[in-house]
Write a protein that holds these residues in place. Structure first.
Motif, PDB file in Angstrom:
ATOM      1  N   ILE A  51     -12.690   4.941  13.650  1.00  0.00           N
ATOM      2  CA  ILE A  51     -13.416   3.770  13.165  1.00  0.00           C
ATOM      3  C   ILE A  51     -12.983   3.436  11.736  1.00  0.00           C
ATOM      4  N   GLY A  52     -12.629   4.464  10.963  1.00  0.00           N
ATOM      5  CA  GLY A  52     -12.097   4.234   9.620  1.00  0.00           C
ATOM      6  C   GLY A  52     -10.830   3.394   9.670  1.00  0.00           C
ATOM      7  N   HIS A  53      -9.911   3.771  10.574  1.00  0.00           N
ATOM      8  CA  HIS A  53      -8.690   2.979  10.750  1.00  0.00           C
ATOM      9  C   HIS A  53      -9.024   1.551  11.170  1.00  0.00           C
ATOM     10  N   ALA A  54      -9.902   1.437  12.172  1.00  0.00           N
ATOM     11  CA  ALA A  54     -10.240   0.123  12.717  1.00  0.00           C
ATOM     12  C   ALA A  54     -10.885  -0.767  11.662  1.00  0.00           C
ATOM     13  N   SER A  55     -11.788  -0.197  10.866  1.00  0.00           N
ATOM     14  CA  SER A  55     -12.474  -0.975   9.829  1.00  0.00           C
ATOM     15  C   SER A  55     -11.490  -1.478   8.784  1.00  0.00           C
ATOM     16  N   ALA A  56     -10.569  -0.593   8.355  1.00  0.00           N
ATOM     17  CA  ALA A  56      -9.573  -0.994   7.354  1.00  0.00           C
ATOM     18  C   ALA A  56      -8.659  -2.085   7.904  1.00  0.00           C
ATOM     19  N   CYS A  57      -8.330  -1.987   9.180  1.00  0.00           N
ATOM     20  CA  CYS A  57      -7.491  -3.008   9.807  1.00  0.00           C
ATOM     21  C   CYS A  57      -8.177  -4.364   9.777  1.00  0.00           C
TER      22      CYS A  57
END
Length: 236
Positions: A51-57
């Motif tokens: 979710i960290g990756h997805a949020s930053a994206c």
């Protein structure tokens, strides 16, 4: 009310309970680390990493095309666009931030309710992005768990706060897992496909993946310590 940053007069009853629960949870997690009992909570930590990756994206203008979480404690977030310099470190560091946030929210009944609702909304959204059954079952399982905890806390018991206790446990678990994940992937085994190794190749800096692993590990340790300290300040 002025915050008691020096923690003068520590510790009151709430602070003692917070420290005791955090310590017991950490001990239980370490003792049961290699057992199947912790698998759902390890997987939710992997999920928050993704979710960290997805949020930053999303925040950098990209699009999330799919997310996977695997039983071997791995995960994949497929993105298109966005800033890779933000997306790559956002997994490990985002997971550490989630851990700190959960621990802090667990110190207040209403903050716990808000963060639990945010988690539930995130889990529901993820069901539409999930690309494997492990993640789908994980989302449904934790949605049912939070539903049960909502019912217990606000429908049955007034003296015990099971939702607060669960959020604190997940927070402590996430803090410990993010530190372990960084050490295991970047320092002890040095997985060449890890976020840090890819980041080292992308970033024009004289650091390799291990160096970034150490830097991110120090940040994760700081966030874990900050979670406990700020939790005590809130309860002072």
């Amino acid at each position: 009310m002025v915050a008691n940053w020096t923690l003068a007069g520590c510790c009151n009853s709430q602070q003692v309970i917070f420290l005791a629960c955090s310590g017991v949870y950490a001990l239980v997690i370490l003792v049961l680390w290699r057992t199947i009992l912790l698998m759902p909570f390890k997987l939710i930590s992997v999920y928050l990493h993704e979710i960290g990756h997805a949020s930053a994206c999303v925040m950098t203008g990209g699009k999330v095309e799919g997310i996977e979480v695997h039983m071997d404690e791995g995960g994949v977030t497929r993105t298109r666009g966005g800033w890779q310099w933000c997306i790559l470190p956002a997994g490990y560091l985002g997971s550490s931030f989630w851990g700190m946030l959960l621990v802090l929210c667990a110190t207040n009944k209403w903050a716990t309710l808000v963060i639990a609702i945010i988690l539930c909304i995130t889990l529901v959204i993820t069901l539409f992005l999930a690309q494997n059954n492990t993640l789908r079952f994980l989302c449904v399982g934790f949605l049912l768990l939070f539903g049960l905890l909502f019912f217990l806390q606000y429908g049955i018991t007034q003296s015990v706060n099971p939702l607060n206790l669960a959020i604190l446990f997940i927070g402590i678990m996430n803090c410990l897992f993010s530190i372990y994940d960084i050490y295991d992937d970047l320092i002890s085994r040095r997985v060449n496909s890890s976020d840090a190794e890819v980041f080292a190749k992308t970033c024009p800096c004289p650091f390799n993946g291990v160096c970034w692993g150490v830097i991110w590990g120090v940040i994760s340790l700081f966030l874990a310590g900050a979670a406990v300290y700020l939790g005590l300040v809130i309860l002072a």
